[in-house]
Motif scaffolding. Sequence first.
Motif, short mmCIF file in Angstrom:
data_model
loop_
_atom_site.label_atom_id
_atom_site.label_comp_id
_atom_site.label_asym_id
_atom_site.label_seq_id
_atom_site.Cartn_x
_atom_site.Cartn_y
_atom_site.Cartn_z
N ASN A 296 0.82 -1.21 0.00
CA ASN A 296 0.00 0.00 0.00
C ASN A 296 0.86 1.27 0.00
OD1 ASN A 296 -2.54 1.23 -0.08
ND2 ASN A 296 -2.48 1.63 2.12
N HIS A 297 1.94 1.26 0.78
CA HIS A 297 2.84 2.42 0.79
C HIS A 297 3.41 2.68 -0.60
CE1 HIS A 297 3.62 2.05 5.36
NE2 HIS A 297 2.65 2.89 5.08
N GLN A 298 3.85 1.60 -1.21
CA GLN A 298 4.45 1.72 -2.53
C GLN A 298 3.42 2.24 -3.54
OE1 GLN A 298 7.50 1.41 -2.66
NE2 GLN A 298 8.28 0.52 -4.56
N LEU A 299 2.18 1.73 -3.41
CA LEU A 299 1.10 2.16 -4.29
C LEU A 299 0.88 3.67 -4.19
CD1 LEU A 299 -1.90 -0.34 -4.09
CD2 LEU A 299 -1.35 1.13 -6.02
N ILE A 300 0.83 4.14 -2.96
CA ILE A 300 0.60 5.57 -2.73
C ILE A 300 1.77 6.38 -3.31
CG2 ILE A 300 0.38 7.35 -0.94
CD1 ILE A 300 -1.01 5.16 0.79
N ARG A 301 2.99 5.87 -3.06
CA ARG A 301 4.16 6.59 -3.56
C ARG A 301 4.14 6.69 -5.09
NH1 ARG A 301 9.81 4.14 -3.29
NH2 ARG A 301 9.96 4.97 -5.41
N PHE A 302 3.87 5.55 -5.75
CA PHE A 302 3.84 5.55 -7.22
C PHE A 302 2.74 6.46 -7.74
CE2 PHE A 302 6.51 2.23 -9.38
CZ PHE A 302 7.36 2.03 -8.30
N ASN A 303 1.59 6.44 -7.10
CA ASN A 303 0.50 7.30 -7.57
C ASN A 303 0.86 8.76 -7.45
OD1 ASN A 303 -1.12 5.23 -8.38
ND2 ASN A 303 -2.30 5.15 -6.47
N ASP A 304 1.52 9.11 -6.34
CA ASP A 304 1.97 10.48 -6.17
C ASP A 304 2.93 10.88 -7.28
OD1 ASP A 304 0.53 10.82 -3.96
OD2 ASP A 304 2.20 10.71 -2.52
N GLU A 305 3.90 9.97 -7.52
CA GLU A 305 4.90 10.30 -8.53
C GLU A 305 4.28 10.38 -9.92
OE1 GLU A 305 8.17 7.58 -8.15
OE2 GLU A 305 8.51 8.17 -6.06
N ARG A 306 3.31 9.50 -10.16
CA ARG A 306 2.69 9.49 -11.48
C ARG A 306 1.93 10.78 -11.75
NH1 ARG A 306 0.01 5.25 -11.10
NH2 ARG A 306 1.79 3.85 -11.31
N MET B 298 2.98 13.54 -11.13
CA MET B 298 3.94 14.54 -11.61
C MET B 298 4.66 14.06 -12.87
SD MET B 298 5.52 15.79 -7.98
CE MET B 298 5.62 14.18 -7.26
N ILE B 299 5.02 12.77 -12.88
CA ILE B 299 5.77 12.24 -14.02
C ILE B 299 4.95 11.11 -14.65
CG2 ILE B 299 8.00 11.31 -14.77
CD1 ILE B 299 8.92 12.07 -11.82
N ARG B 300 4.52 11.30 -15.87
CA ARG B 300 3.59 10.35 -16.48
C ARG B 300 4.19 8.95 -16.63
NH1 ARG B 300 0.79 12.36 -20.75
NH2 ARG B 300 0.45 10.23 -21.47
N SER B 301 5.52 8.87 -16.82
CA SER B 301 6.10 7.60 -17.20
C SER B 301 6.39 6.66 -16.02
CB SER B 301 7.41 7.85 -17.96
OG SER B 301 8.28 8.59 -17.11
N VAL B 302 6.00 7.05 -14.83
CA VAL B 302 6.19 6.16 -13.68
C VAL B 302 5.45 4.85 -13.96
CG1 VAL B 302 5.62 5.82 -11.24
CG2 VAL B 302 6.51 8.02 -12.03
N PRO B 303 6.12 3.71 -13.80
CA PRO B 303 5.48 2.44 -14.18
C PRO B 303 4.26 2.13 -13.31
CG PRO B 303 7.53 2.05 -12.98
CD PRO B 303 7.47 3.52 -13.26
N LYS B 304 3.44 1.24 -13.84
CA LYS B 304 2.28 0.80 -13.07
C LYS B 304 2.74 -0.01 -11.87
CE LYS B 304 -1.07 0.26 -16.83
NZ LYS B 304 -1.70 1.55 -16.56
#
Lengths: 264, 416
Positions: free
Chosen positions: B194-204, B206-212
């Motif tokens: 869940n932490h990682q999910l939240i982190r990736f969503n935040d980054e996405r 800002m940066i579109r290319s953050v992987p799923k």
Amino acid sequence: MPHLITHHSVVQYLFDGSFSGLLTAVFESYAARHCHVALFEQDKARNNFFDPVVIITTTPEKALRVWKGLKKKLTTALQVEYYSAFLAEDAAVMQQLFNYARFVFDHAAGAAANYGHPAVMAVQQMAQKVSRERHRMKAFVRFQKTACGLYIAAIEPDYNVLPLVRKHFKDRYADQRWLIYDRKRKYGIYYDLHAIHEVLIEAAAAGTVVHAAEMMLDASEALYSTLWKDYFKSTNIQERKNTRLHIRHVPRRYWRHLTEKQLG
Amino acid sequence: MERIREKLRILADAAKYDVSCASSGSNRKNTNGGIGDTGSGICHSYTEDGRCVSLLKILLTNFCIYDCAFCISRKSNDVKRAAFTVKEVVDLTMNFYRRNFIEGLFLSSGIFKHADYTMERMLAIVKKLRLEENYNGYIHLKTIPGASQELVREAGLYADRMSINLEMPTEAGLKAVAPEKSHTEVRRQLATVNHQLIRFNDERSMIRSVPKFVPAGQSTQMVVGATPETDLQVLQTAAEFYTAYALKRVYYSGYIPVNTDERMPLLNSQPPLLRENRLYQADWLMRFYGFAAGEIVNAAQPHLEMEIDPKLSWALRHPQFFPVDLNRADFKTIIRVPGIGRQSAQKIIATRQFGNIYVYQLQKMGVAYNRAQYFITCTDALNRYTDKDPQQLRALILKTVQSKYASLLAPQLALF
Ligand code: SF4
């Protein structure tokens, strides 16, 4: 005595059963100011001898104008519903589609949300049935791989849903050639890695063509259809067996094209 | 051919008790010219017990170093053991997928040697599918308790959904039947993802290319009927996990006895299918109908009624809420009426703009009028609730709407 067509009398329209034909009929009804139209498909017509008859000549330009008009008044979802209901190929629904178009044109935008209106209700209900069939076909298509790498499947849907599933299969199976054939309507869609083509197989030949292809299945086909049938059996939980529920989800009429429902 | 058939038989058979079959909620597109996409959640077939077949649900292996009392694969059981190779799982998945048999793969496993050894192999499978086969279909990965955070996080880059099962509704219940397992470990893994999910969503954002990263989110499963927890405890646990770890689904699995063990129900006792179904209905009410767990069951009545569904049960206990005036009430209120679902409620509200609502319209909008009539008023239906007391009303409704689902879900009951 010649018929006097007035504003109020019923006029019978004979059209060719196509989507463009339906829309042309709507166009003509406005041009001729016919408010009460009974719509019939040409060969299936059970029209009466009393009311005047108008033969509708399908005209793409007129149809397009009506469709553009409808598009302005209908949300994308409602446009899909309208087309889906048409694909039911049902005489009573054709009439309702005609009435629906007129109702929408005669009222302010948003009228199509009036589920109290009989045409809106009928179109929506039929669209739901067609949509269910569309879902089933996405689920129940079973490809077999032929020796030349083509994946083939036969279907016999209740409604003409191939136009509604082509995008789904194209998006999903982009890197393999496939053919889905509607045995009831005697046409199929074929994807050649670039685009989808509609294919017709002559009625007489239909049986042999599919049969011939079956004769040349890929060497791996027997293995994977066996493994799939095994899997289907293994994943069942005997203690929960519930045939009624099973049949409700997979009605018997679909079984003949389902790999897991074949013996052996 | 016989060897792979036998492996599939053993490893599908051992995997089938995990009820989750969801394959929707992800949005992987086929953009690399490869094969497959996700999002539609199609049931490609249904088993003879009426459950959706959407995913190829298998174990990597049924060898296991643990000895959970409820599990057919536990160490102390004398069952045939097998293990797939990485390539075998990949080939099965691809060949089933290409034939439109499945939406994807549901992979779980017994613990072979130790947690990380097993998790590494599962990771190898999902990587091969995504990176070598250009496979964009659905992958549900059940992670291994005790696996290292690095492996779990890396797997999240390739899986659509991850899950780890609570197994029993309370820590005490779990400890009694699976001493090596704990809710604490389940929480640890759910939190990592869940932490990682939240982190990736935040980054996405800002940066579109953050992987799923686990785009279809996480889920868990509880077995009911094996240990003595009440429905209140089950639903409270579910509610807590939905909020604490943003779970997409909680699954409830009526326990099917597979072992002889004095801690567990006897072999051949009936699985509690009706209870399982009532729990799903209650879960649905919590997720989509704005009900809190405490409204559905409470300390005074800690179990769901089997005779009637939880919404009807709530309605009969809250006469002061009714009748609901369909010409005026808001959406949140209308969906609390038994016999009216979200779709029908939306139609009622849309149609209201054109005039008052009449009974004949309700029936065509998909309202179960048989049931709803006692709880509503509209233009030509007057209040029929207040002239009956809840007990009378209950008897009346039971007579008219003999639950068709009860007989569908529990055919064994229909014999009586
Ligand atoms: S760890 Fe999993 S596979 Fe092993 S015994 Fe427990 S439930 Fe069964």
